[in-house]
Design a protein around this motif. Structure first.
Motif, mmCIF file in Angstrom:
data_model
loop_
_atom_site.group_PDB
_atom_site.id
_atom_site.type_symbol
_atom_site.label_atom_id
_atom_site.label_comp_id
_atom_site.label_asym_id
_atom_site.label_seq_id
_atom_site.Cartn_x
_atom_site.Cartn_y
_atom_site.Cartn_z
ATOM 1 N N GLY B 15 -2.371 1.408 -7.359
ATOM 2 C CA GLY B 15 -3.635 1.676 -6.688
ATOM 3 C C GLY B 15 -4.476 2.726 -7.399
ATOM 4 O O GLY B 15 -5.704 2.645 -7.418
ATOM 5 N N GLY B 16 -3.800 3.708 -8.005
ATOM 6 C CA GLY B 16 -4.535 4.738 -8.742
ATOM 7 C C GLY B 16 -5.311 4.124 -9.899
ATOM 8 O O GLY B 16 -6.472 4.474 -10.153
ATOM 9 N N LEU B 17 -4.672 3.173 -10.580
ATOM 10 C CA LEU B 17 -5.348 2.498 -11.697
ATOM 11 C C LEU B 17 -6.478 1.604 -11.179
ATOM 12 O O LEU B 17 -7.557 1.531 -11.761
ATOM 13 C CB LEU B 17 -4.346 1.639 -12.469
ATOM 14 C CG LEU B 17 -3.469 2.395 -13.460
ATOM 15 C CD1 LEU B 17 -2.453 1.459 -14.061
ATOM 16 C CD2 LEU B 17 -4.338 2.994 -14.552
ATOM 17 N N TYR B 18 -6.191 0.936 -10.073
ATOM 18 C CA TYR B 18 -7.226 0.076 -9.499
ATOM 19 C C TYR B 18 -8.445 0.897 -9.077
ATOM 20 O O TYR B 18 -9.583 0.445 -9.176
ATOM 21 C CB TYR B 18 -6.673 -0.693 -8.295
ATOM 22 C CG TYR B 18 -5.759 -1.849 -8.660
ATOM 23 C CD1 TYR B 18 -5.558 -2.214 -9.979
ATOM 24 C CD2 TYR B 18 -5.118 -2.579 -7.670
ATOM 25 C CE1 TYR B 18 -4.732 -3.270 -10.311
ATOM 26 C CE2 TYR B 18 -4.290 -3.651 -7.987
ATOM 27 C CZ TYR B 18 -4.097 -3.990 -9.308
ATOM 28 O OH TYR B 18 -3.290 -5.037 -9.635
ATOM 29 N N GLY B 247 -9.055 0.694 -4.064
ATOM 30 C CA GLY B 247 -8.042 0.511 -5.095
ATOM 31 C C GLY B 247 -6.644 0.666 -4.515
ATOM 32 O O GLY B 247 -5.744 -0.149 -4.776
ATOM 33 N N LEU B 248 -6.469 1.701 -3.710
ATOM 34 C CA LEU B 248 -5.155 1.930 -3.100
ATOM 35 C C LEU B 248 -4.790 0.776 -2.178
ATOM 36 O O LEU B 248 -3.647 0.312 -2.171
ATOM 37 C CB LEU B 248 -5.166 3.240 -2.304
ATOM 38 C CG LEU B 248 -4.976 4.509 -3.131
ATOM 39 C CD1 LEU B 248 -5.087 5.747 -2.243
ATOM 40 C CD2 LEU B 248 -3.619 4.492 -3.835
ATOM 41 N N THR B 249 -5.772 0.327 -1.396
ATOM 42 C CA THR B 249 -5.507 -0.770 -0.463
ATOM 43 C C THR B 249 -5.025 -2.010 -1.219
ATOM 44 O O THR B 249 -4.029 -2.632 -0.854
ATOM 45 C CB THR B 249 -6.777 -1.139 0.314
ATOM 46 O OG1 THR B 249 -7.323 0.048 0.872
ATOM 47 C CG2 THR B 249 -6.483 -2.131 1.419
ATOM 48 N N LEU B 250 -5.747 -2.338 -2.303
ATOM 49 C CA LEU B 250 -5.357 -3.530 -3.045
ATOM 50 C C LEU B 250 -3.999 -3.347 -3.704
ATOM 51 O O LEU B 250 -3.152 -4.249 -3.677
ATOM 52 C CB LEU B 250 -6.426 -3.875 -4.092
ATOM 53 C CG LEU B 250 -6.140 -5.163 -4.864
ATOM 54 C CD1 LEU B 250 -6.190 -6.376 -3.962
ATOM 55 C CD2 LEU B 250 -7.115 -5.342 -6.033
ATOM 56 N N GLY B 251 -3.770 -2.154 -4.274
ATOM 57 C CA GLY B 251 -2.481 -1.883 -4.915
ATOM 58 C C GLY B 251 -1.337 -2.054 -3.914
ATOM 59 O O GLY B 251 -0.329 -2.704 -4.206
#
Ligand SMILES: Nc1ncnc2c1ncn2[C@@H]1O[C@H](COP(=O)(O)OP(=O)(O)O)[C@@H](O)[C@H]1O
Ligand SMILES: [Mg+2]
Lengths: 234, 291
Positions: B15-18, B247-251
């Motif tokens: 998520g951090g990368l996303y 991003g976190l949600t998707l990760g």
């Protein structure tokens, strides 16, 4: 100081200004009066280079403003306080003020100017961390004026600063404009609030259907038959 | 419980990368008012640059950031300046045409990559690619953990930049009210160019950081463009903070989907979220004004 010479302005194919000519001299307060839709905003948006005249020229201290891009205008010392305030509503009061001082001398003197603006408008100091969008109408207008002052302007153009404000706030805003003028800033004021602005200005022009139809001192226009009938309802 | 925590960790790290991918897209969306449908393809270019650096020049992926980010910044600048901005000048052209242009750019980038590198899978096998360490019972992939912290550092830097510098404020101001920004002396056209450059550099960073643990092929851009889109809309309602949340949600959704539904579904989960968001959160397209 500012000379607008024979400008024609169009929106696409629609012409809204015809042969508009007027001037603002150093340290004057000049008012442009006119009914809704007369072309007042178009005129100062053109001075700010948001629009380009198809014909005519705009000179400020001898330099062609109409050849500059919009972002070049404020650097010449001409600032436009737009109709409807147009604040950055999701920035704090202080950030909005900072946005008025991005370049040159205004940037180097930012802290001092900020202090000065907070002296003029103590309400803004109280609310400096608050989002601009949450301010009341009067406070928003003060912020819009403060943001303009941050650029250390030589010429300030106001587009209907009294719009939508209670009478007491209108007094306060006009008082502030006179005070700014007293500090040496030349003023071009666009207003529908004809009675009060004619009383406080040096000279005035009347714009009707995109053409300048009258000009003179504030007293001359206040006494003019046509103005009394059309604008003052006397 | 252990599996749950393990999945949680994997989701957060990814998520951090996303988030980094989403911030770039969000900035572009805010300032230009368009969705950049070449975002994943730009990331793909960043990944190939990392691959070339590693394979032919022996540069470690973390150092390759110093190559891929500036290179993608310049590519983004060129795209905005020479392909997107000229479209604005033509009055009859709708903003949609800029979006179509990004689709075209994405295709060109993909085909150029295929021409140069063929469709084969590539990867960067570093000494640490498959290393991991344990905290308690939970294992952490070393490369993904490092990637996460670098991504967080870039994200914090972006916040500082947007909140504390004149240039960052000018970007936000342009997103909030372009005419007002022009009146304050902001060169809005330059801001659009700069923003596209920054957005491209950030997504390149994400691509480079993924390289040690990911494989690469020319068509990898498409899925990442979709991910970026989902992240932006999820968080989005437009803010940069929202992009991190998105991003976190998707990760997390992908990680839990892979653990509890099946590995093969990890891309599908993104798409399902994407469709759900379009149906239930269409207002996600609101202009991006907040930080
Ligand atoms: N963006 C625009 N496109 C087309 N016509 C416009 C636009 N803005 C203003 N106009 C027209 O130009 C004329 C002058 O408008 P404006 O300068 O806003 O008047 P004022 O400020 O005096 O009320 C009006 O007839 C208005 O309808
Ligand atoms: Mg008006």
């Amino acid at each position: 100081m500012l000379e607008v010479k024979e400008i024609d302005v169009f929106y696409g194919d629609l012409q809204v200004l015809w042969d508009v000519t007027f001037e603002v001299r150093r340290r004057e307060i000049v008012v442009l009066i006119g009914a809704n839709g007369a072309g007042k905003s178009t005129t100062i948006r053109t001075i700010s280079s948001l629009l380009n005249p198809r014909r005519g020229t705009i000179l400020f201290q001898g330099e062609r403003l109409d050849l500059l891009p919009p972002h070049g205008i404020i650097e010449r010392g001409v600032v436009h306080v737009p109709e409807g305030r147009r604040l950055f509503s999701e920035m704090s009061v202080e950030e909005n003020l900072v946005m008025g001082s991005l370049y040159g001398e205004a940037k180097t003197k930012r802290r001092d100017t900020l202090r000065h603006v907070y002296e003029l408008f103590p309400r803004l100091l109280e609310r400096r961390k608050q989002m601009a969008g949450t301010l009341s109408g009067g406070e928003q207008q003060m912020l819009a004026i403060g943001r303009g002052l941050m650029s250390l302007p030589h010429l300030m153009m106001f587009d209907e600063p009294s719009l939508g404000l209670a009478p007491i706030l209108v007094q306060e805003i006009f008082g502030m404009i006179r005070r700014i003028n007293g500090e040496g800033v030349t003023i071009l004021l666009v207003e529908q609030n004809v009675h009060q602005t004619l009383a406080m200005c040096d000279r005035a022009y009347a714009l009707e259907n995109g053409r300048i139809v009258l000009s003179g001192t504030g007293e001359e226009l206040s006494a003019n038959e046509h103005v009394r009938e059309a604008y003052l309802g006397i | 419980m252990e599996v749950f925590l393990q999945t949680l960790v994997a989701g957060i790290l990814k998520g951090g990368l996303y988030g980094l991918i989403g911030i770039g897209m969000t900035l572009i969306m805010g300032v230009m008012g368009i969705i950049n449908l070449a975002h994943g393809q730009l990331m793909m270019v960043g990944m190939y640059i990392t691959f070339v650096c590693f394979h032919y020049l022996g540069i470690d992926p973390y150092f390759a950031l110093l190559v891929s980010m500036p290179a993608l910044f310049l590519l983004g600048v060129a795209i905005q300046k020479y392909t997107l901005n000229p479209l604005i000048e033509v009055e009859s052209i709708l903003p949609e045409n800029q979006v179509l242009m990004t689709v075209g750019i994405g295709m060109v980038l993909t085909e150029v990559a295929r021409f140069i590198f063929s469709s084969d899978y590539k990867s960067v096998q570093t000494s640490y690619s498959s290393s991991s360490f344990f905290i308690g019972e939970i294992s952490f992939s070393l490369a993904l953990t490092i990637a996460f912290f670098i991504a967080v550092a870039f994200t914090l830097f972006m916040f500082w930049f947007l909140l504390r510098t004149d240039l960052g404020r000018s970007i936000r101001a342009t997103a909030q009210d372009k005419d007002a920004a022009l009146l304050m002396g902001v060169n809005a056209q330059r801001i659009t160019i700069l923003t596209f450059g920054i957005g491209s550099a950030l997504v390149a960073a994400a691509g480079t950081l993924l390289m040690p643990i990911y494989y690469l092929f020319p068509d990898i851009g498409g899925p990442f463009t979709r991910k970026a889109f989902v992240i932006t809309i999820l968080g989005g309602l437009g803010s940069t903070v929202g992009a991190i949340f998105g991003g976190l949600t998707l990760g997390l959704a992908e990680a839990f989907g892979a653990t509890y539904i099946g590995m093969a579904f990890d891309d599908m989960i993104g798409l399902v979220i994407f469709i759900l968001v379009l149906i239930f959160l269409p207002s996600g397209f609101k202009r991006i004004t907040k930080v």
